[in-house]
Design a protein around this motif. Structure first.
Motif, PDB file in Angstrom:
ATOM      1  N   GLN A  69      -8.134  -1.569 -11.915  1.00  0.00           N
ATOM      2  CA  GLN A  69      -6.717  -1.745 -12.376  1.00  0.00           C
ATOM      3  C   GLN A  69      -6.573  -1.153 -13.874  1.00  0.00           C
ATOM      4  O   GLN A  69      -5.547  -1.045 -14.389  1.00  0.00           O
TER       5      GLN A  69
ATOM      6  N   TYR B 217       0.914  -1.311   0.020  1.00  0.00           N
ATOM      7  CA  TYR B 217      -0.159   0.019  -0.151  1.00  0.00           C
ATOM      8  C   TYR B 217       0.767   1.351   0.050  1.00  0.00           C
ATOM      9  O   TYR B 217       1.884   1.307   0.804  1.00  0.00           O
ATOM     10  N   ASP B 218       0.454   2.227  -0.933  1.00  0.00           N
ATOM     11  CA  ASP B 218       1.211   3.545  -0.577  1.00  0.00           C
ATOM     12  C   ASP B 218       0.096   4.653   0.056  1.00  0.00           C
ATOM     13  O   ASP B 218      -1.184   4.400  -0.190  1.00  0.00           O
TER      14      ASP B 218
ATOM     15  N   GLN C 206      -2.448   4.141  -3.153  1.00  0.00           N
ATOM     16  CA  GLN C 206      -2.509   2.980  -4.254  1.00  0.00           C
ATOM     17  C   GLN C 206      -2.574   1.640  -3.648  1.00  0.00           C
ATOM     18  O   GLN C 206      -1.685   1.599  -2.539  1.00  0.00           O
ATOM     19  N   ARG C 207      -3.033   0.782  -4.309  1.00  0.00           N
ATOM     20  CA  ARG C 207      -3.036  -0.720  -3.764  1.00  0.00           C
ATOM     21  C   ARG C 207      -2.335  -1.500  -4.771  1.00  0.00           C
ATOM     22  O   ARG C 207      -2.776  -1.432  -5.824  1.00  0.00           O
ATOM     23  N   ASN C 208      -1.332  -2.198  -4.619  1.00  0.00           N
ATOM     24  CA  ASN C 208      -0.338  -2.733  -5.490  1.00  0.00           C
ATOM     25  C   ASN C 208      -0.327  -4.256  -5.172  1.00  0.00           C
ATOM     26  O   ASN C 208      -0.059  -4.952  -3.945  1.00  0.00           O
TER      27      ASN C 208
ATOM     28  N   TYR D 255       0.673  -8.281  -5.850  1.00  0.00           N
ATOM     29  CA  TYR D 255       1.812  -9.029  -6.368  1.00  0.00           C
ATOM     30  C   TYR D 255       1.580 -10.614  -6.198  1.00  0.00           C
ATOM     31  O   TYR D 255       0.576 -11.022  -5.587  1.00  0.00           O
TER      32      TYR D 255
ATOM     33  N   TYR E 135      -1.015  -6.160 -10.539  1.00  0.00           N
ATOM     34  CA  TYR E 135      -1.724  -4.777 -11.095  1.00  0.00           C
ATOM     35  C   TYR E 135      -1.979  -3.998  -9.867  1.00  0.00           C
ATOM     36  O   TYR E 135      -1.773  -4.122  -8.637  1.00  0.00           O
ATOM     37  N   SER E 136      -2.355  -2.893 -10.113  1.00  0.00           N
ATOM     38  CA  SER E 136      -2.598  -1.835  -9.241  1.00  0.00           C
ATOM     39  C   SER E 136      -4.133  -1.251  -9.180  1.00  0.00           C
ATOM     40  O   SER E 136      -4.589  -1.213 -10.306  1.00  0.00           O
ATOM     41  N   GLU E 137      -4.461  -0.794  -8.086  1.00  0.00           N
ATOM     42  CA  GLU E 137      -5.742   0.217  -8.035  1.00  0.00           C
ATOM     43  C   GLU E 137      -5.483   1.346  -7.421  1.00  0.00           C
ATOM     44  O   GLU E 137      -4.715   1.633  -6.370  1.00  0.00           O
ATOM     45  N   SER E 138      -5.891   2.436  -7.651  1.00  0.00           N
ATOM     46  CA  SER E 138      -5.472   3.727  -7.085  1.00  0.00           C
ATOM     47  C   SER E 138      -6.850   4.605  -6.740  1.00  0.00           C
ATOM     48  O   SER E 138      -8.024   4.471  -6.758  1.00  0.00           O
TER      49      SER E 138
ATOM     50  N   PHE F 202       4.813  -8.632 -10.246  1.00  0.00           N
ATOM     51  CA  PHE F 202       3.748  -7.681 -10.022  1.00  0.00           C
ATOM     52  C   PHE F 202       2.648  -8.046 -10.946  1.00  0.00           C
ATOM     53  O   PHE F 202       2.644  -8.394 -11.999  1.00  0.00           O
TER      54      PHE F 202
END
Length: 259
Positions: free
Chosen positions: A247, A177-178, A212-214, A216, A225-228, A223
């Motif tokens: 994504q 997580y960012d 952002q949620r990344n 893996y 995908y990501s969700e923002s 990696f």
């Protein structure tokens, strides 16, 4: 005069050491604090449906009853100033999920049990800093003849009171997580240090807001995908609106917050 200055210095250092000790103790639930408390949350899905959640508090900033579209959604119970049960209800009023929280003699969370028909028991342990939390997961399902069977270890890593990494030993994926550097919606909630663990699958009780949620493959391999999240803040740097994108970059839902 020198004697008085030395005495003042000793007292200052003593208080500082006590404060540092409390900050590093993962068992200390957040005391009541002054700050904004979210009162209403409106969720708008891109399909058009809207739900409105109303949050009630007791003793200044403890979760009490929470309602969704006028129906009881969650109920929190406390014993000796410790959060001990969290009950979640379906829209028809039936109890859907119950969480029981267990503490040791130092008021440190050591176990929580999630009962939704089948039961997941999590044994909680901490590293020396309290930033690495390991959940040992056991599963019971009477219908399938499974009785308290070990499933996996789930490792949670925190930084600045935010969950930054989550990985299970046999989960199909792991998550990083960012965060922004603003005030989280639920920053001033009592027991946030416990809530961030028992709701580890949907982290929302950190110091800051997820941007952002990344995802893996297991154990932070490939990696995926990501969700923002796109956030609009009020004058005190608390979120007023959060847009969640999937994504592909498509808007999935919007949250509106009132304090």
């Amino acid at each position: 005069m020198k004697h008085l200055l030395k005495l003042a210095l000793v007292l200052f250092l003593s208080i500082s050491m006590l404060s540092c000790s409390d900050d590093n103790n993962p068992s200390t639930q957040n005391p009541p604090t002054q700050g904004q408390l979210v009162q209403q949350i409106t969720r708008i899905l891109e399909g058009g449906s809207t739900t409105v959640t109303t949050v009630n508090y007791s003793d200044q900033n403890k979760y009490d009853d929470i309602y969704r579209d006028g129906n009881l959604s969650a109920q929190y119970t406390y014993t000796n100033d410790l959060m001990t049960t969290i009950d979640l209800y379906a829209s028809n009023g039936n109890l859907a999920v119950s969480r029981e929280l267990v503490y040791n003699e130092n008021n440190e969370l050591i176990r929580f049990i999630v009962d939704e028909g089948a039961i997941n028991r999590y044994e909680v342990s901490y590293d020396e800093t309290g930033d690495i939390v390991t959940l040992e997961n056991y599963y019971t399902n009477a219908g399938l003849g499974i009785d308290d069977e070990y499933q996996m270890d789930i490792v949670l890593e925190f930084s600045n009171d935010n969950l930054i990494r989550r990985a299970g030993s046999v989960e199909p994926f792991s998550v990083m997580y960012d965060y922004d550097n603003k005030n989280a919606v639920r920053k001033n909630i009592f027991g946030r240090d416990v809530l961030k663990i028992v709701f580890f699958e949907q982290p929302a009780h950190g110091e800051n807001n997820i941007t952002q949620r990344n995802f893996y493959s297991n154990n932070f391999g490939t990696f995926l995908y990501s969700e923002s999240f796109e956030i609009t803040y009020d004058d005190n740097d608390y979120p007023l609106e959060v847009k969640e994108f999937d994504q592909s970059g498509t808007l999935d839902r919007t949250y509106l917050y009132e304090y």
